[in-house]
Design a protein around this motif. Structure first.
Motif, short mmCIF file in Angstrom:
data_model
loop_
_atom_site.label_atom_id
_atom_site.label_comp_id
_atom_site.label_asym_id
_atom_site.label_seq_id
_atom_site.Cartn_x
_atom_site.Cartn_y
_atom_site.Cartn_z
N THR A 170 6.37 -11.34 -18.35
CA THR A 170 5.43 -12.04 -17.48
C THR A 170 6.15 -12.44 -16.20
N TYR A 191 1.04 -13.47 -14.61
CA TYR A 191 0.45 -14.57 -15.38
C TYR A 191 -0.48 -15.45 -14.54
N ARG A 192 -0.33 -15.39 -13.21
CA ARG A 192 -1.24 -16.19 -12.36
C ARG A 192 -2.61 -15.54 -12.23
N GLU A 194 -3.74 -13.00 -14.65
CA GLU A 194 -4.22 -12.43 -15.91
C GLU A 194 -3.95 -13.39 -17.07
N ASP A 195 -4.78 -13.30 -18.08
CA ASP A 195 -4.54 -14.00 -19.33
C ASP A 195 -3.47 -13.23 -20.09
N PHE A 196 -2.27 -13.80 -20.19
CA PHE A 196 -1.19 -12.98 -20.75
C PHE A 196 -1.39 -12.68 -22.23
N VAL A 197 -2.08 -13.54 -22.96
CA VAL A 197 -2.35 -13.25 -24.37
C VAL A 197 -3.27 -12.03 -24.49
N HIS A 198 -4.31 -12.02 -23.69
CA HIS A 198 -5.24 -10.88 -23.70
C HIS A 198 -4.54 -9.59 -23.32
N ARG A 199 -3.67 -9.67 -22.28
CA ARG A 199 -2.98 -8.46 -21.85
C ARG A 199 -1.98 -7.96 -22.89
N THR A 220 3.56 -22.42 -21.19
CA THR A 220 3.26 -21.23 -22.00
C THR A 220 3.06 -21.55 -23.48
N ALA A 223 0.21 -20.83 -26.12
CA ALA A 223 -0.30 -19.46 -25.97
C ALA A 223 0.73 -18.41 -26.38
N CYS A 227 0.77 -14.41 -29.10
CA CYS A 227 1.26 -13.07 -28.77
C CYS A 227 2.06 -12.46 -29.92
#
Length: 324
Positions: A170, A191-192, A194-199, A220, A223, A227
């Motif tokens: 990220t 990360y600003r 996009e939703d990093f978990v979704h990605r 973080t 969340a 992951c």
């Protein structure tokens, strides 16, 4: 008299005071070095703010540096004037000249220059214990590195990639994304935006990660736990966005019997033989080209307040040096 940076009371960057100090002769078991480069690290911020407690006030911050031996104290046999040396985890680095316990000092290979050494000892040995001991990275592992373009992040990503991992990182900007991709990341997440978990779920086709390396902290959590695949490991090794409070242990079972750890370099190198082995592994990784040490910013020691401001505002990438 020489110059050093001292903290008389904890607080913001403005408490860092550049002033003249006297350095006594090295005591028993100590080595006096004239420093040529000093590493800047987030742990310095933790001490400056009081999150980590210094032994007393005032104190000289900084935990990493390189230079040349000027004198040795009684009972020091392994170091001599003129030796090139480096160290980490010895507070008091923000100084032109300082005394260092010989027990934490390391001889530098001839082909590693002082600035590279000062930029890599703390961050590089941190990466070493993360990929070699906290979790022994093996081919096929999928990992997520939070703040992949930071000082530890760029070294960690390269090392993990060299060991066969698929590396997701990220980052906060497109420039940092390019940097991370060129230093071991297979995929980057802004990360600003996009939703990093979704990605992470998209990138891994729902399989998630074996390990999340998280040096960010408050911003973080929790969340990062989402992951991880069942039985995955969350490694919280820093607090760049603030310390995590009220950690909920029950979440580990609810999210798949996860493992969690909060390691620190000091424990992994507390014994001299572990320190030497960790440093030698790092030296080998650098000398073979498996890991490159990116020094992207340098500041004069007297400009340390600006250096801290830039570090905390995430304006820096890779390693940053203070030059006496």
């Amino acid at each position: 008299m020489v110059h050093a940076v001292r903290v008389h009371q904890t607080g913001g960057p403005e408490v860092l005071t550049y002033e003249a100090v006297e350095v006594p002769p090295p005591g028993r078991g100590e080595v006096q070095i004239r420093q040529t480069a000093i590493g800047l690290n987030f742990i310095d911020v933790y001490f400056r703010t009081g999150l980590y407690k210094a032994a007393s006030l005032p104190f000289i911050p900084g935990n990493e540096g390189a230079g040349v031996v000027e004198a040795v104290g009684p009972d020091v046999n392994d170091f001599h004037p003129g030796d090139r040396v480096a160290y980490a985890m010895a507070i008091g680095a923000y100084a032109e000249v300082r005394n260092v316990p010989a027990a934490v000092l390391l001889h530098l290979p001839a082909s590693i220059d002082d600035q590279t050494a000062a930029a890599m000892m703390l961050k590089g040995m941190t990466a070493q214990y993360l990929v070699r001991r906290t979790h022994h990275i093996k081919p096929g592992d999928v990992i997520l590195v939070q703040a992949a373009a930071g000082g530890v992040g760029l070294i960690l990503c390269q090392w993990a990639k060299n060991l066969g991992a698929t590396v997701i990182g990220t980052v906060g900007s497109k420039d940092k994304a390019e940097l991370a991709l060129s230093h071991g990341c297979d995929e980057v997440i802004l990360y600003r935006d996009e939703d990093f978990v979704h990605r992470v779920k998209e990138i891994t086709a729902g399989k998630l990660c074996d390990v999340v390396y998280d040096g960010v902290g408050q911003a973080t959590y929790p969340a990062s736990l989402d992951c991880l695949k069942p039985l995955g490991l969350w490694v919280s090794f820093g607090n760049a966005s603030g310390a995590i409070k009220n950690f909920d242990l029950l979440q580990l079972s609810q999210k798949g019997s996860l493992f969690a750890t909060r390691p620190t370099l000091a424990t992994f190198v507390a014994k001299r033989h572990d320190l030497v082995a960790t440093a030698n592994d790092l030296f080998e990784a650098v000398l073979t080209g498996a890991v490159k040490i990116p020094v992207h910013q340098t500041y004069a020691l007297k400009d340390v307040q600006k250096a801290h401001k830039d570090l905390e505002s995430r304006k820096t990438t890779g390693s940053t040096l203070l030059l006496p």
